[in-house]
Design a protein around this motif. Structure first.
Motif, mmCIF file in Angstrom:
data_model
loop_
_atom_site.group_PDB
_atom_site.id
_atom_site.type_symbol
_atom_site.label_atom_id
_atom_site.label_comp_id
_atom_site.label_asym_id
_atom_site.label_seq_id
_atom_site.Cartn_x
_atom_site.Cartn_y
_atom_site.Cartn_z
ATOM 1 N N VAL A 299 2.463 1.782 -3.431
ATOM 2 C CA VAL A 299 1.514 2.299 -4.420
ATOM 3 C C VAL A 299 1.238 3.782 -4.158
ATOM 4 N N HIS A 300 1.142 4.137 -2.893
ATOM 5 C CA HIS A 300 0.946 5.559 -2.570
ATOM 6 C C HIS A 300 2.162 6.383 -3.018
ATOM 7 N N ASP A 301 3.354 5.891 -2.748
ATOM 8 C CA ASP A 301 4.579 6.540 -3.255
ATOM 9 C C ASP A 301 4.478 6.732 -4.763
ATOM 10 N N ALA A 302 4.079 5.648 -5.427
ATOM 11 C CA ALA A 302 4.021 5.667 -6.884
ATOM 12 C C ALA A 302 3.029 6.713 -7.376
ATOM 13 N N TYR A 303 1.895 6.811 -6.676
ATOM 14 C CA TYR A 303 0.902 7.809 -7.075
ATOM 15 C C TYR A 303 1.482 9.220 -6.964
ATOM 16 N N LEU A 304 2.153 9.488 -5.850
ATOM 17 C CA LEU A 304 2.731 10.827 -5.661
ATOM 18 C C LEU A 304 3.789 11.117 -6.721
ATOM 19 N N ARG A 305 4.570 10.100 -7.002
ATOM 20 C CA ARG A 305 5.617 10.280 -8.005
ATOM 21 C C ARG A 305 5.005 10.495 -9.391
ATOM 22 N N ALA B 219 0.835 -1.207 0.000
ATOM 23 C CA ALA B 219 0.000 0.000 0.000
ATOM 24 C C ALA B 219 0.868 1.254 0.000
ATOM 25 N N ASP B 220 1.916 1.242 0.807
ATOM 26 C CA ASP B 220 2.796 2.417 0.860
ATOM 27 C C ASP B 220 3.511 2.629 -0.474
ATOM 28 N N CYS C 275 9.055 1.927 -7.437
ATOM 29 C CA CYS C 275 8.870 2.237 -6.014
ATOM 30 C C CYS C 275 9.000 0.969 -5.157
#
Ligand SMILES: [Zn+2]
Lengths: 256, 184
Positions: free
Chosen positions: B39-45, B36-37, B69
């Motif tokens: 994927v969240h990193d990936a979204y921000l990136r 989950a973290d 990520c």
């Protein structure tokens, strides 16, 4: 087709990556070869296991909510939020960029104009860079136009006119399918010295308006007509060399 | 400004392919929280890099960021001695398996055992083979899309896929689980 060739092609057939003509030749062999049949059944059994028995994890609702909330936030607020996250995650970010930064890096320098024309230009440059970055600019490797053309025929609605200019110093080395916007287009790849030239065969709907060459990051984009189809060519070649190739292509299109 | 429409595109992209992203992350990292973290990193990136997305296959672009990520997290984790490397440690792999409730019906027991065996064997594979199998067999990406996600030549995709399939097939056979073939 002999069994050795067939077993090399078997995974490509199974994955739907063989062109129509070769598929038919493969199937002719398959009808008569028990060992290739067995190998195919084994691949399929493995696929069924993975599709139906391996876990396919769904994103937890908490994650979806997190992302939906971030997506709904105003851009300015998000920038701040991002900065905070970025600081917190500095170590992993650095690694992430090292692991996958090249293509993004190249794209970062692209122009940011909003017109459709420049979007098309961006797509073309990006596709060229992506292919170079992936170190796989071609899907079908062939210097023979009679191999390259049918390869497209099985995969794409309109197959391109394929011409070789090896005698004039621009040798056809293969082709691939790439995206321009949401359209899948054939790309013919030529080599001149150590330079690669991507020739994008454009669908009628996205024929570019301008005619002047466009330069970005030492790459040049030229437009031409090949066998009556509008094409865009991208290369890191010297501009005069690319213009020479463009004139060659235009001339052969007019039947000179 | 261009950032608004592009940003929207990234938002839509991330949400539409959120399950695929999470599934990839979950298989690469073996942990719900890490996946989950990542994927969240990936979204921000992706949101930050949205104006660098210039056409091409959007899903492959997004999954490539997710994968990077995840690999970054794996790299950090492998330096951290408190954690166990996820490759080559079957015991560790088993800890991450989903736990089902009491299965008293024999058939359900069989099917859950089979699922568990496949998960264990898949988790045991080196990450380069595991990811290519997930992308091809579960996410059903084409060779070209996989090549874009892995940022690797098509030839590498084909050879990893062949090797991965052979390794998994062999492991499952030795595990004695392929007595009854599935599918055909
Ligand atoms: Zn055979």
């Amino acid at each position: 087709m002999d069994c050795k060739t067939a077993s090399d092609l078997l995974p490509l057939y199974f994955d739907g990556e063989l062109d129509r003509a070769t598929s038919r030749e493969f199937e002719a062999h398959l009808d008569e070869c028990a060992s290739c049949q067995a190998a195919l059944i084994e691949l399929d059994a493995l696929r069924q296991s993975l599709r139906h028995e391996a876990a396919r994890y769904k994103a937890p609702q908490a994650l979806r909510t997190r992302i939906e909330r971030a997506a709904a936030a105003p851009v300015a607020a998000r920038a701040l939020q991002n900065r905070v996250r970025w600081l917190a995650l500095a170590a992993s970010w650095v690694l992430a960029f090292v692991a996958g930064g090249f293509t993004l890096e190249a794209w970062n320098h692209g122009s940011a104009s909003v017109s459709e024309e420049s979007q098309l230009t961006r797509d073309l440059f990006a596709s060229h860079w992506r292919a170079l970055a992936a170190a796989a600019p071609i899907d079908v490797v062939s210097t023979d136009q009679h191999t390259v053309k049918p390869w497209f025929a099985g995969r794409i609605a309109v197959s391109p006119t394929v011409r070789d200019y090896a005698d004039q110093g621009y040798a056809l080395i293969g082709g691939r399918i790439d995206y321009v916007g949401s359209e899948r287009v054939p790309v013919l790849v030529y080599r001149h010295g150590k330079h690669l030239i991507d020739v994008f065969v454009l669908p009628p709907a996205v024929v570019p308006a301008g005619t002047a060459p466009v330069r970005q990051q030492g790459y040049v984009l030229e437009r031409a007509s090949m066998g009556g189809q509008a094409v865009a060519m991208v290369s890191d070649m010297d501009e005069t060399e690319l213009t020479r190739f463009r004139d060659l292509v235009d001339a052969s299109s007019r039947g000179e | 400004m261009i950032s608004t429409p592009s940003r929207t595109v990234v938002d839509e992209l991330a949400l539409r392919h959120l399950d695929a992203a999470y599934n990839l992350g979950r298989w690469l990292l073996g942990s719900e929280q890490d996946a989950a973290d990542a994927v969240h990193d990936a979204y921000l990136r992706a949101a930050r890099a949205c104006d660098t997305y210039a056409g091409g296959n959007a899903r492959a672009w997004w999954l490539a960021i997710v994968r990077n990520c995840c690999l970054a997290r794996l790299a950090v984790r492998s330096k951290d001695t408190r954690n166990v490397a996820i490759d080559g440690d079957p015991a560790a792999a088993e800890r991450w398996l989903p736990h089902t409730g009491a299965d008293d019906i024999e058939e359900r027991l069989d099917s859950s055992r089979r699922t568990q065996q496949i998960d264990v064997q898949l988790q045991r594979l080196p990450v380069v083979y595991r990811e290519v199998l997930i992308l091809r067999e579960i996410e059903e990406l084409s060779y070209r899309e996989i090549a874009d996600v892995l940022e690797t030549p098509m030839g590498t995709v084909m050879s990893r896929l062949a090797r991965g399939r052979a390794l998994l097939q062999k492991a499952l056979t030795e595990d004695g689980t392929t007595g009854a073939p599935h599918g055909l």
